[in-house]
Enzyme design. Sequence first.
Site, PDB file in Angstrom:
ATOM      1  N   HIS A  44      19.728 -48.689  41.913  1.00 27.01           N
ATOM      2  CA  HIS A  44      19.475 -49.190  40.444  1.00 27.01           C
ATOM      3  C   HIS A  44      18.422 -49.337  39.939  1.00 27.01           C
ATOM      4  O   HIS A  44      18.301 -49.603  38.534  1.00 27.01           O
ATOM      5  CB  HIS A  44      20.531 -49.033  40.022  1.00 27.01           C
ATOM      6  N   THR A  45      17.045 -49.990  40.933  1.00 31.34           N
ATOM      7  CA  THR A  45      16.126 -49.752  40.150  1.00 31.34           C
ATOM      8  C   THR A  45      14.983 -49.072  39.336  1.00 31.34           C
ATOM      9  O   THR A  45      13.833 -49.488  38.964  1.00 31.34           O
ATOM     10  CB  THR A  45      15.523 -51.168  40.755  1.00 31.34           C
ATOM     11  N   SER A  77      23.391 -21.338  53.736  1.00 32.29           N
ATOM     12  CA  SER A  77      22.740 -22.829  54.424  1.00 32.29           C
ATOM     13  C   SER A  77      24.231 -23.042  55.420  1.00 32.29           C
ATOM     14  O   SER A  77      25.288 -22.417  55.046  1.00 32.29           O
ATOM     15  CB  SER A  77      22.930 -24.189  53.516  1.00 32.29           C
ATOM     16  N   ALA A 136      27.497 -39.132  51.406  1.00 26.61           N
ATOM     17  CA  ALA A 136      26.546 -40.539  51.489  1.00 26.61           C
ATOM     18  C   ALA A 136      26.388 -40.908  51.283  1.00 26.61           C
ATOM     19  O   ALA A 136      26.275 -42.513  52.343  1.00 26.61           O
ATOM     20  CB  ALA A 136      26.911 -40.002  53.326  1.00 26.61           C
ATOM     21  N   SER A 139      20.834 -39.485  50.768  1.00 21.48           N
ATOM     22  CA  SER A 139      19.909 -38.611  50.174  1.00 21.48           C
ATOM     23  C   SER A 139      19.896 -36.771  50.365  1.00 21.48           C
ATOM     24  O   SER A 139      18.734 -36.277  51.333  1.00 21.48           O
ATOM     25  CB  SER A 139      18.942 -39.523  49.589  1.00 21.48           C
ATOM     26  N   SER A 141      20.975 -34.506  49.028  1.00 25.80           N
ATOM     27  CA  SER A 141      20.248 -34.103  48.314  1.00 25.80           C
ATOM     28  C   SER A 141      18.903 -33.313  47.673  1.00 25.80           C
ATOM     29  O   SER A 141      17.675 -32.178  48.127  1.00 25.80           O
ATOM     30  CB  SER A 141      20.790 -33.801  46.710  1.00 25.80           C
ATOM     31  N   ASP A 188      14.532 -41.420  46.096  1.00 22.44           N
ATOM     32  CA  ASP A 188      14.837 -40.929  47.127  1.00 22.44           C
ATOM     33  C   ASP A 188      14.233 -39.249  47.956  1.00 22.44           C
ATOM     34  O   ASP A 188      13.491 -39.051  48.828  1.00 22.44           O
ATOM     35  CB  ASP A 188      16.326 -39.599  46.756  1.00 22.44           C
TER      36      ASP A 188
END
Length: 393
Positions: A44-45, A77, A136, A139, A141, A188
């Site tokens: 969260h930086t 997918s 999980a 990343s 996404s 990400d």
Amino acid sequence: MAYLSPGTPADLADRARAGLADRLGATATVVARAPGRVNLIGEHTDYNAGAVLPVALPHATYAAAAPRTDGVVRLASAQQDRIWTGRLDETGPGQVTGWAAYAAGVVWALGPLLADSAAGTGGFDIYIDSTVPLGAGLSSSAAIECAVAVAVLHLAGVPITDEVRAATIAACIRAETEVAGAPTGGMDQTVSMLAQAECALHIDFRDETHEPVALDLPGRVLLVTDTGVSHELTDGGYGARRADCEQAAREMGVPTLRDADPADVARLTDERVRRRAHHVVTEIARVADVVAALRTRDLPAIGAAFAASHESMRDDFEISTPELDLAVDTAVQAGADAARMTGGGFGGSIVAIVPAERAEAVTTAIDAAFAGAGFSAPAHLLAEPSAGAGVVD
Ligand code: GLA
């Protein structure tokens, strides 16, 4: 002990080509690969103009793609039953929901880069398959976004120069925030596009710089344990943390928490907002500590920074869960040099640095602790640092 396998790129590219043929009846002209990631430290930086230190996983998403000429986009997918079909001009904000938003949103956000080519504006058939565990905190996404981006750029004949890579990262971030509606930072997508094998990537979001940091810890492996507690960044908890950080910066009169003075943080009147800001400011400092400690292979210093990071996320940022706490504590007791929760939080995974010969003991201990606590069985994988996105030959 069975680790989740990343598969091999050649096999997974074949599987993606076969999937494109089976599900959409198209013949792939390209397969692109983009990795998931595990963040070593710096949580969260990124959206606070801070620094992060992620590693690209060997587990990746593969996108097989073929061009069309009728302006239609079709997405299928291996991980989803539904096929999404729409026109190129129906891929933007508010027009796509669910998993397809990540892929369609990239096509929308890349529009200006594709506009000069007939193949780039004729539409696409895209089939996605992935070995990145879903939900999980690894990343999955961003891996979809970057794999689709590289595939589509290739079809459009756009060479992936450094400039195009930077524009692609920005497009993938727009797809995630504006089309999928997850208000995330840029870590990400950046690591999925720019990672180098055997290295972590030290990204500084204020200076907009990135440099590989060799992960040269003899006899150590990076173990990732997915607690199986599902994690959704569109749920609201992530956005609420982000709003608290913005409020803290506003109250201190600084543009971002990167510019905050720890003494000013201590004077913030709202207790919750103060704790959120305290996490971010101390976490940014810990990223620098771990980068320095990696250079001198100072495992005790890395262990101390990971422990402090985990406590800070548990107590100040309040994004841990009982499963993450148990996995971290158990890993350390069973011989890990360092362990902490990783990613956006509210579930997801932990990352641990473990002596190779202790890896099995650590995973067995976590499995036993989870069974004892009545939690569902976790999944483990080895994060051998891989390279960023590209076309699979
Ligand atoms: C998610 C987001 C990232 C980052 C992390 C927390 O992974 O996508 O941008 O904010 O959470 O460090």
